[in-house]
Scaffold this motif. Structure first.
Motif, short mmCIF file in Angstrom:
data_model
loop_
_atom_site.label_atom_id
_atom_site.label_comp_id
_atom_site.label_asym_id
_atom_site.label_seq_id
_atom_site.Cartn_x
_atom_site.Cartn_y
_atom_site.Cartn_z
N GLY A 132 -10.60 -1.37 18.02
CA GLY A 132 -10.64 -2.19 16.82
C GLY A 132 -12.00 -2.17 16.16
N TYR A 133 -12.10 -2.98 15.11
CA TYR A 133 -13.37 -3.10 14.38
C TYR A 133 -13.91 -4.52 14.47
CZ TYR A 133 -11.93 1.41 12.59
OH TYR A 133 -11.55 2.72 12.49
N LYS A 134 -13.15 -5.42 15.03
CA LYS A 134 -13.54 -6.77 15.38
C LYS A 134 -12.51 -7.27 16.38
CE LYS A 134 -11.22 -8.67 11.29
NZ LYS A 134 -11.37 -9.55 10.11
N ASN A 135 -12.63 -8.51 16.84
CA ASN A 135 -11.70 -9.04 17.85
C ASN A 135 -11.63 -8.13 19.07
OD1 ASN A 135 -10.87 -11.24 16.16
ND2 ASN A 135 -9.48 -9.85 15.08
N PHE A 136 -12.80 -7.69 19.53
CA PHE A 136 -12.85 -6.80 20.70
C PHE A 136 -12.40 -7.55 21.96
CE2 PHE A 136 -16.38 -5.20 17.95
CZ PHE A 136 -15.76 -4.02 17.57
N ALA A 137 -11.52 -6.93 22.72
CA ALA A 137 -10.99 -7.55 23.94
C ALA A 137 -11.89 -7.22 25.13
CB ALA A 137 -9.56 -7.09 24.18
N PHE A 138 -13.15 -7.65 25.07
CA PHE A 138 -14.09 -7.32 26.14
C PHE A 138 -13.64 -7.89 27.48
CE2 PHE A 138 -17.40 -7.26 22.59
CZ PHE A 138 -17.44 -5.88 22.52
N ALA A 139 -13.19 -9.15 27.49
CA ALA A 139 -12.80 -9.78 28.75
C ALA A 139 -11.60 -9.08 29.36
CB ALA A 139 -12.50 -11.26 28.52
N ALA A 140 -10.59 -8.74 28.55
CA ALA A 140 -9.41 -8.05 29.06
C ALA A 140 -9.78 -6.68 29.62
CB ALA A 140 -8.37 -7.90 27.95
N ALA A 141 -10.69 -5.98 28.94
CA ALA A 141 -11.13 -4.66 29.42
C ALA A 141 -11.88 -4.79 30.74
CB ALA A 141 -12.03 -4.00 28.37
N ALA A 142 -12.75 -5.79 30.83
CA ALA A 142 -13.52 -5.99 32.07
C ALA A 142 -12.60 -6.37 33.23
CB ALA A 142 -14.58 -7.07 31.85
N GLN A 143 -11.62 -7.21 32.97
CA GLN A 143 -10.68 -7.61 34.01
C GLN A 143 -9.87 -6.41 34.50
OE1 GLN A 143 -8.48 -10.72 32.08
NE2 GLN A 143 -10.22 -12.14 32.11
N PHE A 144 -9.49 -5.55 33.56
CA PHE A 144 -8.71 -4.37 33.94
C PHE A 144 -9.54 -3.43 34.82
CE2 PHE A 144 -6.98 -0.09 33.05
CZ PHE A 144 -5.72 -0.27 33.59
N VAL A 145 -10.78 -3.19 34.43
CA VAL A 145 -11.66 -2.34 35.25
C VAL A 145 -11.86 -2.96 36.63
CG1 VAL A 145 -14.01 -1.45 35.48
CG2 VAL A 145 -12.83 -1.30 33.28
N GLU A 146 -12.04 -4.27 36.65
CA GLU A 146 -12.21 -5.00 37.90
C GLU A 146 -11.03 -4.75 38.85
OE1 GLU A 146 -13.38 -9.68 38.90
OE2 GLU A 146 -12.45 -9.14 36.99
N ARG A 147 -9.82 -4.76 38.30
CA ARG A 147 -8.62 -4.54 39.12
C ARG A 147 -8.46 -3.08 39.50
NH1 ARG A 147 -6.35 -8.07 35.22
NH2 ARG A 147 -5.27 -6.31 34.22
N MET A 148 -9.00 -2.18 38.70
CA MET A 148 -8.84 -0.76 38.98
C MET A 148 -9.76 -0.25 40.08
SD MET A 148 -8.15 1.63 35.71
CE MET A 148 -8.07 3.00 36.85
N ILE A 149 -10.89 -0.89 40.28
CA ILE A 149 -11.88 -0.38 41.24
C ILE A 149 -11.29 -0.17 42.63
CG2 ILE A 149 -13.99 -1.00 42.50
CD1 ILE A 149 -15.16 -1.95 39.88
N PRO A 150 -10.53 -1.10 43.20
CA PRO A 150 -9.93 -0.83 44.52
C PRO A 150 -9.01 0.39 44.51
CG PRO A 150 -9.83 -3.17 44.02
CD PRO A 150 -10.25 -2.48 42.76
N MET A 151 -8.29 0.61 43.41
CA MET A 151 -7.41 1.79 43.32
C MET A 151 -8.23 3.07 43.31
SD MET A 151 -4.37 0.71 40.67
CE MET A 151 -5.32 -0.21 39.48
N ILE A 152 -9.34 3.05 42.57
CA ILE A 152 -10.21 4.22 42.52
C ILE A 152 -10.80 4.50 43.89
CG2 ILE A 152 -12.37 5.11 41.56
CD1 ILE A 152 -11.65 3.60 38.97
N GLN A 153 -11.16 3.43 44.60
CA GLN A 153 -11.72 3.60 45.95
C GLN A 153 -10.74 4.25 46.90
OE1 GLN A 153 -13.09 -0.66 46.37
NE2 GLN A 153 -14.81 0.32 47.40
N SER A 154 -9.46 3.96 46.72
CA SER A 154 -8.45 4.43 47.69
C SER A 154 -7.83 5.77 47.34
CB SER A 154 -7.33 3.38 47.81
OG SER A 154 -6.64 3.25 46.57
N GLN A 155 -8.19 6.32 46.17
CA GLN A 155 -7.59 7.58 45.72
C GLN A 155 -8.65 8.68 45.63
OE1 GLN A 155 -4.33 7.88 45.27
NE2 GLN A 155 -3.98 5.70 45.67
#
Length: 252
Positions: A132-155
């Motif tokens: 987007g050009y405003k209304n950036f979903a920074f928190a949603a993006a950070a939460q998604f990365v946070e949840r992905m880290i264990p998956m990345i560790q295991s693959q």
């Protein structure tokens, strides 16, 4: 887990602050931030060769070690890996970028290039952008990365590969997650001629996005439909099919 965070929006940008906040809540993570001292968007994979690099430790008000560098995103990753960290990071995360990195954007993007620099050195790497050009979903993006880290560790995460993540704007509900291809996204190229206060002419690049029909499996289509897009990228650019054809040419 040793996590190196970087970006191309600068060390004081909101996106990297929100991501650092989310990751440093986990005591099992050791988070280090190494980022440009100012806005460095669209620098691609440039590195600094002809001027000195200055490194300054900064206090971000978070339980992380943080450094700012007067260089590019790729400089920051190189300095982080080879100078500033005592041990190699387990993962490099670049973002959260303010704005999308979809389709051909990846060739200009400092965000994606920072992840590529890590991948070239055999380190798992993720680029993440809030679209987007405003209304950036920074928190949603950070939460998604946070949840992905264990998956990345295991693959298994092969060398010369990165994940490019794009999160839709915050003004619409997220539908879910799609694994996508790189789509087509282009901008018009217009240089506006202007005058500075001394009457000297200069040019300012002004480009507008050109609407392009995209495959439903592409990152562009996914984000437009409200889905988080994950595009696996590899750094090998050799066109093997064309190679076979070229071998049939008669060269002098």
């Amino acid at each position: 887990m040793r996590i190196l965070l970087t970006n191309d929006d600068g060390i004081y940008a909101k996106g990297i602050e929100v991501l650092a906040e989310h990751l440093c809540k986990h005591t099992e993570h050791q988070v280090t931030v190494v980022a440009p001292d100012r806005q460095k968007s669209a620098t691609g994979h440039a590195i600094t060769l002809h001027k000195p690099l200055h490194v300054h430790e900064v206090d971000l008000g978070l339980p992380v070690t943080a450094f700012k560098i007067n260089g590019t995103p790729a400089d920051c990753v190189k300095m982080g890996m080879h100078v500033l960290l005592d041990e190699q990071p387990d993962i490099v995360i670049s973002g959260v970028n303010a704005g999308s990195n979809l389709g051909m954007d990846v060739f200009y993007s400092g965000t994606v290039s920072a992840a590529v620099e890590a991948a070239m050195n055999g380190i798992p790497a993720v680029a993440v952008s809030a679209c987007g050009y405003k209304n950036f979903a920074f928190a949603a993006a950070a939460q998604f990365v946070e949840r992905m880290i264990p998956m990345i560790q295991s693959q298994p995460f092969e060398k010369n590969r990165i994940l490019n993540i794009n999160v839709p704007p915050a003004n619409a509900p997220i539908q879910g997650v799609r694994v996508t291809t790189l789509g087509e996204r282009s901008f018009s190229t217009n240089y506006e001629k202007r005058l500075d206060p001394l009457g000297r002419s200069y040019y300012w690049l002004i480009g507008e996005e050109i609407t392009t029909q995209n495959d439903p499996e592409s990152d562009v289509s996914a984000v437009q439909s409200g889905w988080i897009s994950i595009t696996p990228l590899r750094l090998t650019l050799t066109d093997e099919a064309w190679m076979k054809q070229l071998k049939q040419w008669t060269f002098q």
